[in-house]
Design a protein around this motif. Structure first.
Motif, mmCIF file in Angstrom:
data_model
loop_
_atom_site.group_PDB
_atom_site.id
_atom_site.type_symbol
_atom_site.label_atom_id
_atom_site.label_comp_id
_atom_site.label_asym_id
_atom_site.label_seq_id
_atom_site.Cartn_x
_atom_site.Cartn_y
_atom_site.Cartn_z
ATOM 1 N N LEU A 129 1.014 -1.085 0.070
ATOM 2 C CA LEU A 129 -0.010 -0.045 0.127
ATOM 3 C C LEU A 129 0.812 1.155 0.143
ATOM 4 N N GLY A 130 1.934 1.393 0.882
ATOM 5 C CA GLY A 130 2.896 2.272 0.712
ATOM 6 C C GLY A 130 3.580 2.626 -0.509
ATOM 7 N N ALA A 131 3.812 1.516 -1.158
ATOM 8 C CA ALA A 131 4.546 1.622 -2.323
ATOM 9 C C ALA A 131 3.907 2.253 -3.357
ATOM 10 N N THR A 132 2.486 1.694 -3.339
ATOM 11 C CA THR A 132 1.591 2.256 -4.304
ATOM 12 C C THR A 132 1.223 3.560 -4.140
ATOM 13 N N ALA A 133 1.270 4.195 -2.914
ATOM 14 C CA ALA A 133 1.121 5.717 -2.390
ATOM 15 C C ALA A 133 2.259 6.511 -2.955
ATOM 16 N N VAL A 134 3.336 5.962 -3.050
ATOM 17 C CA VAL A 134 4.729 6.522 -3.339
ATOM 18 C C VAL A 134 4.645 6.721 -4.773
ATOM 19 N N ALA A 135 4.085 5.756 -5.508
ATOM 20 C CA ALA A 135 4.065 5.609 -7.027
ATOM 21 C C ALA A 135 2.937 6.720 -7.529
ATOM 22 N N ILE A 136 1.940 6.811 -6.718
ATOM 23 C CA ILE A 136 0.839 7.837 -7.060
ATOM 24 C C ILE A 136 1.296 9.298 -6.603
ATOM 25 N N ALA A 175 5.658 11.149 1.582
ATOM 26 C CA ALA A 175 6.207 10.855 3.126
ATOM 27 C C ALA A 175 5.493 9.754 3.623
ATOM 28 N N VAL A 176 4.087 9.996 3.277
ATOM 29 C CA VAL A 176 3.054 9.045 4.024
ATOM 30 C C VAL A 176 3.278 7.659 3.448
ATOM 31 N N GLY A 177 3.563 7.662 2.172
ATOM 32 C CA GLY A 177 3.694 6.100 1.512
ATOM 33 C C GLY A 177 4.952 5.726 2.173
ATOM 34 N N ILE A 178 5.924 6.410 2.197
ATOM 35 C CA ILE A 178 7.169 5.898 2.824
ATOM 36 C C ILE A 178 7.080 5.211 4.312
#
Length: 291
Positions: free
Chosen positions: A45-52, A269-272
């Motif tokens: 989920l975090g990696a997806t948020a980083v990609a977004i 930052a949230v994704g990481i």
């Protein structure tokens, strides 16, 4: 032996069996797989948020989207089944301990919430029940991919919030739910900064491992907390505007965050933070006291 004595004997036997299960080392060891499964979901989920945040699409930024990515991998369904069982066992372990184990109210010495010891026991009890509910949700999401091929969680969230809104006082209920989620998010952030979770872990022997646990714990709790805070705010806003179908779960909250000033940087930052929270959960599977 009369009927009442027989019933009492059966109840005592069931109680003793439940307490034995709560103290079972094998039960505890198998249930630790739930930490790893939940950590895997948070990391994806975090990696997806980083990609977004980087403007690369990234797909659905929610639990269902993360599990869908696992399912797409070779032997992904096998891993999903293992993760589903791990989360289910972790939920069961939490419930058994809430009612029969270390968090049971029977061991408080008092049931008066105004008493320090009793209040502490109430907190432990509700934490265990809350953790059980969280793991049941994750296990159910895994199971959807096993039995039904997954689901659109954003659409499901919108439908659920719309259904609640149609009930008498539904919009106020939604606002209250959103406020509770936001408060839990704030609590995650506070606990992360105060490192309250350290009391629940055994101290790693290696200095590098201790640093890794501490770093991933602080940043991970902050990432998880901000995510929950964003979800809570979205629920409150969608209810306050009388438009509950706009609530699309974690995916909607994170993508809404991206659209704010400096949103991509905040989302990065949230994704990481979520990735590190996943790593922290994996480490927790090894060092959590579970007593």
């Amino acid at each position: 032996m009369n009927e009442n004595e027989k019933v009492r004997q059966v109840a005592d036997s069931a109680d003793a069996a439940a307490q034995e299960a709560a103290d079972s080392r094998w039960f505890e060891r198998v249930a630790r797989a739930g930490f790893i499964a939940n950590g895997l979901v948070h990391s994806i989920l975090g990696a997806t948020a980083v990609a977004i945040g980087l403007g690369q699409g990234g797909g659905e930024a929610d639990q269902a989207g993360a599990i869908g990515q696992i399912a797409a991998q070779p032997f992904g369904m096998v891993l999903i089944i293992i993760c589903s069982l791990g989360c289910a066992l972790m939920a069961l372990w939490c419930l058994v301990n809430a009612f029969f184990g270390s968090a049971s109210l029977r061991g408080a010495g008092t049931r008066d919430p105004q008493h320090k010891q009793g209040r502490r026991q109430w907190i432990d009890f509700f934490k265990m029940v809350g953790s059980a509910i969280a793991y049941v949700v994750v296990a159910a999401t895994f199971s959807q991919f096993v039995f039904g091929g997954g689901a659109d969680s954003g659409k499901s969230s919108a439908q659920a919030s719309t259904t609640v809104a149609k009930a008498p006082g539904g919009l106020f209920i939604l606002m209250a739910v959103g406020a509770v989620i936001a408060i839990i998010g704030i609590a995650f952030c506070v606990n992360g900064l105060r490192r309250k979770w350290k009391d629940e872990l055994r101290r790693p022997r290696g200095a590098l491992t201790r640093f890794l646990v501490g770093f991933t714990g602080v940043v991970g709790y902050l990432g998880k907390g901000v995510t929950l805070l964003a979800v809570g705010i979205l629920v409150v806003v969608s209810a306050a505007t009388g438009d509950p179908e706009e609530f699309t779960g974690i995916d909607g909250a994170l993508k809404g965050m991206r659209d704010q000033p400096f949103g991509p940087y905040l989302l990065l930052a949230v994704g990481i933070g979520l990735v590190l929270y996943g790593i922290f959960l994996a480490l927790r599977s090894r060092y959590d006291r579970m007593d």
